[in-house]
Design an enzyme around this catalytic site. Sequence first.
Site, PDB file in Angstrom:
ATOM      1  N   GLU B  45       0.824  -1.205   0.000  1.00  0.00           N
ATOM      2  CA  GLU B  45       0.000   0.000   0.000  1.00  0.00           C
ATOM      3  C   GLU B  45       0.861   1.259   0.000  1.00  0.00           C
ATOM      4  OE1 GLU B  45      -2.771   0.619   3.241  1.00  0.00           O
ATOM      5  OE2 GLU B  45      -3.321   2.588   2.448  1.00  0.00           O
ATOM      6  N   ASP B 110       9.514   5.346  15.496  1.00  0.00           N
ATOM      7  CA  ASP B 110       9.409   6.799  15.344  1.00  0.00           C
ATOM      8  C   ASP B 110       9.835   7.429  16.666  1.00  0.00           C
ATOM      9  OD1 ASP B 110       8.778   9.395  14.753  1.00  0.00           O
ATOM     10  OD2 ASP B 110       6.608   9.117  14.805  1.00  0.00           O
ATOM     11  N   ASP B 112      10.244  11.217  18.336  1.00  0.00           N
ATOM     12  CA  ASP B 112       9.897  12.602  18.054  1.00  0.00           C
ATOM     13  C   ASP B 112      10.360  13.481  19.204  1.00  0.00           C
ATOM     14  OD1 ASP B 112       7.458  14.040  16.183  1.00  0.00           O
ATOM     15  OD2 ASP B 112       8.210  15.081  17.951  1.00  0.00           O
ATOM     16  N   GLY B 162      12.229  15.018   8.646  1.00  0.00           N
ATOM     17  CA  GLY B 162      11.993  16.272   7.938  1.00  0.00           C
ATOM     18  C   GLY B 162      11.803  17.457   8.867  1.00  0.00           C
ATOM     19  N   ARG B 164      11.471  17.258  13.269  1.00  0.00           N
ATOM     20  CA  ARG B 164      12.012  17.186  14.629  1.00  0.00           C
ATOM     21  C   ARG B 164      12.146  15.749  15.110  1.00  0.00           C
ATOM     22  NH1 ARG B 164       6.133  19.201  16.451  1.00  0.00           N
ATOM     23  NH2 ARG B 164       5.171  17.321  15.709  1.00  0.00           N
TER      24      ARG B 164
END
Lengths: 482, 415
Positions: B45, B110, B112, B162, B164
Amino acid sequence: MQKSSRRQEEEVQVHSDLKYSHRLSLYDRPPTEDITLEEFETCAIDRLYVLSEIESCYARNRPFDELKKITKSQCEKHVPLDHNSAITKARDDQRRKDITGHFVLRLAFCRSEELRRRFVKAETTLFRIRYLDASERERRDFCKSGDFDWTQVDESEKSMYAPQLKAAVPDADAKEQYFKVKWTSVPDLVEKRRVFLKDGWAYVPSREQSSIVFQEFQTRLEKALQMTAKALPRMDEDTRLEPILANLSQGFIAGMGSEWGTSENTGEGIRAEMVDELAHKHFPMCMRNLHDNLKRDHHLKHFGRLQYGLFLKVLGLSIEEALAFWRRSFSGYTDDQFNKQYKYNIRHSYGLEGRRANYPAKSCQQILMNDQPGASDSHGCPYRHFSPNNLQTALLSMYSPQGLTEADLPEIMNMVRAEAYHVACTRVYEITHATQNVRKGDGIGSGETITHPNQYARASMALEHAAADGVKVEADGDIVMS
Amino acid sequence: MPSAEIETPTPELMLAFYRRLYPFKSIFKWLNHEHTPSRLFTHREISFTLQNDVYLRYHSFTTADEFKKQTCTLNPTRFEIGPVYTARPRDKKTVRPGAFTPVQRELVFDIDMTDYDGIRTCCSGADICKRCWGFIGAAVRVLDSAIRQQFGYKHLLWVYSGRRGIHLWISDREAMALTDDQRRSLVNFLTVIQGGKEMHKKVNVRPIIKGSSADLPPSIRQALDQLVQPFEDLILLDQDCFRREEGWKELLQLIPDSKIVEKLERKWTDDRSSDDKWADLKDEIKASYPSKATRAPMTHAIEDIVLQYTYPRIDAEVSKHRNHLLKAPFCVHPKTGRICVPIDPEAIDEFDPELVPTVGQLLRELDAAAPETTGEEHSDRERTSLKPYVEMLEKHALGLMSVVRRDRIANDMTW
Ligand SMILES: [Zn+2]
């Protein structure tokens, strides 16, 4: 006694009439005998009684010991399985029935991901209970027959990793034996960090061997169900089976008893603008905290929205009122942003989007155990997830208008320290409803402890209604007209 | 200090970027693990976010060319990569619902910077600078070695998000095939920081033996060894987390001895540096617990503090589900215009998010090099500062492809 049973077990090997030599089965071979349609159905229905009862035990958060007791008595009634010491023709029939029922239900429950998940969970639990109940010898035989993928860790490797093994299993002694398995076959031990991991291998102490067995059972069943699902379109052509299979899966769904599903609203006709007042008067601390956070930040993160949103739904907020409530609360967002980012989720939780599932509100157990709050989240259970100082401050600021004082805190904090979070919450309920004649030990009626946030709110609102209607709710929960 | 002015990428810039620079072929090789399109690509996908924020799901492609063509037609602000399904996602509507399920997917992580807002003192919210990138650097080193050494995975691709944060994509065959339950277990194994914002002590990972806390599990002990230095450099010196009252009060919440806490509260009225305060704390502990045998609870507290301030803060939800979508590498961040470039974990400390090329900058480089070109993706890219990053992805994809080739040869031999 011991001698005679041993002699009997040896006899089994030569008893050629009996086909099923193991009491425990990984269900890796379907029954090959011809089978009547009637037997096909009864084997399955009998097994379904047991599995439904297991599911409902989970839904009611029963402790494992209770679940075990209930399941064993259900098994005796519907799917008895004698131990190896009994060598009778009846024993072989029992085992055939056990295996047949399992395979029929596979056909019925392989059709959707949801059904497969529930079936695997119930079957794995059943297997686990039988395994724990098995004799040492039965377990050993079973493990030998199962073709499991494990190797024993030799002494030199054991001494090479001695410090790590010691730190991973601090209560093991030097004699402990270890098995090496791929970490993927013991995810539950990995998750709890109870094994040493190296290059993808988990070093499992021998007493945790049962973990490997349970995981293996689950993995094999999951795979088998997927295969069955792929093969099923061809089977559907047998029109005699189709209605029976459809009926069986219906039975499983209906047998699931969730007390706090979506249909049981606490109060009809709650409007968006009433929520604030209700929150102050009737909500348990977890929901009150989410409400206060929402009011302050005009936003809640995903799990906060989920926990609070489902609670409000079951409380009686219609979808229109829920949308109004959330729209108003998210005041910093434009209509466009709100519609794009949040509206779908709210409609989804009401079963109006996506899979159209009717999501029940989260129970205390789920709030305590699942989806642990991250560093900037406000969902969860304050009794568990707040630090002691913040909890006390929050308790006073939320509940002092309803009569909670500093003097009540030590008792509550003792309960929290004992990790009896339900009990602490129930105690706060009693204290804050003392003016309505709730006394210590009454709980939410008949001494019942809170296990669901909606139960808290419903009991609190019922007390208020009763007072308004001039009736008195007795401590045992009976309502008496005055 | 932001080095380049923020330029929001326009649709025109984006289109030129997709046409001339985006490395579709390398992305294809990385997702597909071989040259001939396999299910890893055709049943994968891809979802697009269009310029008007419309979100298109369940796209899939048979070749890299088709992927590029459709991207240029839709001209999205960004696109995301999802799982490999049992059927082609674009046929989703025509297959039986039971026959459309996710089966494979890179294991992703991920991290952040916003999850460090309670700690970092230089920036907050969406901002990031070279200084707070130090937290990401520490996180990358700990996670990279934990995943390689403990789980044995080898094909890790770290990608700047892209703005933080940072993403990690793991493409080993076993990692691709993990079930959601296994993903959850792995993530929980790696998660150390827990408890909501109302919880002071967020590290509770020690086994309890006979009522008292035991030594750290081996995996976290190893992480701690890697974090002692960053704690000193980052928390004590650079960020100076305990200089402000707010910061040192938070620190004292984590000390399980009220006498020591009271003493330090009295002492720390002046503007002492974090370094000094940390030394004070250690001295107090040594004075109050002269024998090593009784000091264990305090040693544990100190170790837990180091972890709480520096251990990777993982956004667990992203990693737990195969069907979570994650922004593709080399997309353009719609707010900053910066490219989501791969990062070499060995050089993580030299990485400066403010020096990552923006889409505008790349196109200017291209125009400066040669105003009119053939428009051929590969040759254009050679003339911009995107080149080394694409080479990094190429090299990574080649590693994956050689595994497939090796397995195939091995299979042929056994046959
Ligand atoms: Zn910064």
